[in-house]
Design an enzyme around this catalytic site. Sequence first.
Site, PDB file in Angstrom:
ATOM      1  N   ASN A  77     -14.363  46.481 -54.204  1.00  0.00           N
ATOM      2  CA  ASN A  77     -15.421  45.443 -54.534  1.00  0.00           C
ATOM      3  C   ASN A  77     -14.810  44.225 -55.031  1.00  0.00           C
ATOM      4  OD1 ASN A  77     -17.669  47.372 -53.843  1.00  0.00           O
ATOM      5  ND2 ASN A  77     -17.586  47.678 -55.931  1.00  0.00           N
ATOM      6  N   HIS A  78     -15.234  43.191 -54.724  1.00  0.00           N
ATOM      7  CA  HIS A  78     -14.876  41.842 -55.211  1.00  0.00           C
ATOM      8  C   HIS A  78     -15.989  41.247 -56.134  1.00  0.00           C
ATOM      9  CE1 HIS A  78     -11.371  40.799 -52.559  1.00  0.00           C
ATOM     10  NE2 HIS A  78     -11.413  41.845 -52.480  1.00  0.00           N
ATOM     11  N   THR A  79     -15.901  40.945 -57.447  1.00  0.00           N
ATOM     12  CA  THR A  79     -16.943  40.576 -58.057  1.00  0.00           C
ATOM     13  C   THR A  79     -17.670  39.432 -57.594  1.00  0.00           C
ATOM     14  OG1 THR A  79     -17.741  39.860 -60.504  1.00  0.00           O
ATOM     15  CG2 THR A  79     -15.487  39.141 -59.636  1.00  0.00           C
ATOM     16  N   LEU A  80     -19.164  39.511 -57.667  1.00  0.00           N
ATOM     17  CA  LEU A  80     -19.874  38.740 -57.098  1.00  0.00           C
ATOM     18  C   LEU A  80     -20.388  37.525 -58.422  1.00  0.00           C
ATOM     19  CD1 LEU A  80     -22.088  40.662 -54.862  1.00  0.00           C
ATOM     20  CD2 LEU A  80     -20.121  39.240 -54.417  1.00  0.00           C
ATOM     21  N   THR A 120     -14.510  34.781 -54.486  1.00  0.00           N
ATOM     22  CA  THR A 120     -14.385  35.986 -54.223  1.00  0.00           C
ATOM     23  C   THR A 120     -13.103  36.579 -54.330  1.00  0.00           C
ATOM     24  OG1 THR A 120     -14.202  35.769 -51.852  1.00  0.00           O
ATOM     25  CG2 THR A 120     -16.368  36.131 -52.708  1.00  0.00           C
TER      26      THR A 120
END
Length: 209
Positions: free
Chosen positions: A83-86, A91
């Site tokens: 995941n890449h933090t939202l 991103t």
Amino acid sequence: MDKSNSALYPRSTDKETVYLKSVVSGPNIEVGAFTMYNDFVNDPILFERNNILYHYPVNHDKLIIGKFCSIACGAKFVFNSANHTLASLSTYPFPIFFEEWGLDVKEITAAWDNKGDIIIGNDVWIGYEAVILSGVTIGDGAIIGTRAVVTKDVAPYTIVGGLPAKPIRKRFSDEKIAKLLEIQWWNWSNEKIAKNIQAIQSGDIAQLQ
């Protein structure tokens, strides 16, 4: 009956099918007895490298798979570090490149959103090239369809499919599901399971002894 479940290949002439308990070694991976994986593309012994993705020790997330699960070729378990933090304005995963940007290595996990462990119940069938995402719990007896992408929890004895995966139907009536969850045949002794295999396969819960 002596079944230690220590075999690597449960079928003497089949090198495409393994008991997963015999091939995984990561400290954050737990696999129950008799759970099997079949791979006709890659060596099934490499399951941990090829099928458990972005499972980095720094994140401490776990893969827990129950007993008597059937996992088809190419199924993938995608963990939190994918995941890449939202929450960020970007991103781009700056914390991963802490050396480049002079950041604290201790903050590396801020690069992604941590949704939790992947937990697979007992007697779960995961179809060809299905993908299970981080934070998902799949209940006992569930079936995951071919190439489904599972983004949410799956209830026990429920068939799901699609992208994203959605419930198709329950395998049995609510009454029968409740009884199966109460019986938990997968926790029986090997001797008792062997005695009841025909009853299990018949689909008639009343025949179980």
